[in-house]
Design an enzyme around this catalytic site. Structure first.
Site, PDB file in Angstrom:
ATOM      1  N   HIS A 192      81.393  53.817  18.688  1.00 54.30           N
ATOM      2  CA  HIS A 192      82.792  54.122  18.376  1.00 54.30           C
ATOM      3  C   HIS A 192      83.354  55.186  19.324  1.00 54.30           C
ATOM      4  O   HIS A 192      84.130  56.039  18.930  1.00 54.30           O
ATOM      5  CB  HIS A 192      82.917  54.519  16.900  1.00 54.30           C
ATOM      6  CG  HIS A 192      82.479  53.414  15.989  1.00 54.30           C
ATOM      7  ND1 HIS A 192      83.366  52.571  15.338  1.00 54.30           N
ATOM      8  CD2 HIS A 192      81.237  52.964  15.668  1.00 54.30           C
ATOM      9  CE1 HIS A 192      82.681  51.673  14.638  1.00 54.30           C
ATOM     10  NE2 HIS A 192      81.395  51.896  14.818  1.00 54.30           N
ATOM     11  N   HIS A 247      87.815  51.295  21.331  1.00 56.71           N
ATOM     12  CA  HIS A 247      86.725  50.514  20.739  1.00 56.71           C
ATOM     13  C   HIS A 247      87.165  49.650  19.569  1.00 56.71           C
ATOM     14  O   HIS A 247      88.253  49.805  19.033  1.00 56.71           O
ATOM     15  CB  HIS A 247      85.572  51.435  20.328  1.00 56.71           C
ATOM     16  CG  HIS A 247      85.867  52.308  19.151  1.00 56.71           C
ATOM     17  ND1 HIS A 247      86.506  53.514  19.259  1.00 56.71           N
ATOM     18  CD2 HIS A 247      85.603  52.144  17.827  1.00 56.71           C
ATOM     19  CE1 HIS A 247      86.628  54.057  18.067  1.00 56.71           C
ATOM     20  NE2 HIS A 247      86.099  53.248  17.161  1.00 56.71           N
ATOM     21  N   HIS A 258      81.098  48.118   9.713  1.00 60.11           N
ATOM     22  CA  HIS A 258      81.262  49.554   9.974  1.00 60.11           C
ATOM     23  C   HIS A 258      81.465  50.308   8.659  1.00 60.11           C
ATOM     24  O   HIS A 258      81.058  51.464   8.538  1.00 60.11           O
ATOM     25  CB  HIS A 258      82.456  49.764  10.909  1.00 60.11           C
ATOM     26  CG  HIS A 258      82.792  51.196  11.203  1.00 60.11           C
ATOM     27  ND1 HIS A 258      81.829  52.144  11.474  1.00 60.11           N
ATOM     28  CD2 HIS A 258      83.987  51.845  11.264  1.00 60.11           C
ATOM     29  CE1 HIS A 258      82.433  53.308  11.695  1.00 60.11           C
ATOM     30  NE2 HIS A 258      83.724  53.164  11.558  1.00 60.11           N
TER      31      HIS A 258
HETATM   32 MN    MN Z   1      85.552  53.014  14.965  1.00 63.17          MN
END
Ligand code: MN
Length: 260
Positions: A70, A74, A80
């Protein structure tokens, strides 16, 4: 041979279609998100020279890279966030590649964000935008333009004693975008959520709601001021990292150029 692809190649060659780079340079000085000290931290970009046409490699130059998934401009994959941990094919290497090319719309929040670093994108603002531009198309990327990418140094994270102050979406905005069936949401700031997004309900609504619904995020984008509100195509292809939760990437937009 497909006529559309032939036309596209001609239109790119003639400049009728222009390519815009929405990516910051990967640079050790580019800020990364800073979490409260009790949490693990995101590594900055680092580049170590392996050889430079010297005794370590007489005819070649190359580097070893270190970075977080990250870091810099990105992509956020569904896994995530905890809400997306069980989304099928939710890692960057598993996402169907057709998701990496598609339509993009831009909601201009630059005026409000210039006046108020805690400016929030609301469902009401999106509904106003739709009155002018039509419904947010299903399966499109939605980018929040704030001109935040033009901020330099410490003004980018804009940290205060109570944490970072930067613009982002309210939960009702993300809920409306999910109703529209969007593909993903992108920002110019260090994350897809507002700096103070921890205090929203749910906390970090862009991360929580989008990833829980299997949608994607993009952040640290730039040049959003060069995009039309509708009608552009976004190319955002994360690295194929096994089990990756995100990835730095080159983000490009195709827009109508001169004479289009
Ligand atoms: Mn991120």
């Amino acid at each position: 041979m497909s006529e559309i692809l032939t036309q596209m190649a001609a239109s790119l060659a003639s400049g009728e279609t222009k390519v815009i780079d929405l990516t910051h340079t990967l640079d050790p000085d580019f800020p990364v998100i800073i979490l409260p000290p009790e949490f693990g931290q995101c590594a900055r970009f680092r580049m170590e020279e392996v050889s430079a046409y010297d005794h370590r490699g007489p005819a070649w130059k190359w580097h070893n890279l270190t970075l977080n998934e990250h870091t810099g401009t990105h992509f956020d994959a569904p896994i995530h966030w905890i809400s997306g941990r069980d989304v099928p094919n939710g890692a960057v290497d598993e996402i169907d590649v057709k998701n990496f090319i598609g339509p993009v719309v831009v909601i201009d929040c630059s005026e409000g964000s210039a006046k108020d670093p805690d400016f929030v994108l609301t469902a009401e603002i999106i509904l106003e935008w739709e009155k002018e531009h039509g419904p947010v198309p299903a399966d499109s990327w939605v980018l929040m333009r704030t001109d935040w990418s033009k901020r330099k140094g410490i003004d980018y994270l804009n940290m205060a004693e109570d944490g970072p102050h930067s613009p982002g979406p309210m939960p009702d905005a993300i809920e409306l975008l999910l109703e529209r069936g969007i593909r993903g949401f992108g920002t110019e700031t260090v994350g897809t959520d507002a700096g103070q997004g921890t205090h929203f309900s749910p906390p970090y609504p862009a991360h929580f709601l989008l990833h829980g619904a299997g949608k994607f995020g993009l952040q640290c984008l730039c040049n959003l001021d060069l995009l039309p509100p509708t009608g552009a195509i976004l190319l955002a292809t994360p690295l194929k990292i096994k089990g990756g939760t995100g990835s730095p990437l080159r983000v490009l937009a195709l827009i109508p150029g001169e004479g289009a």
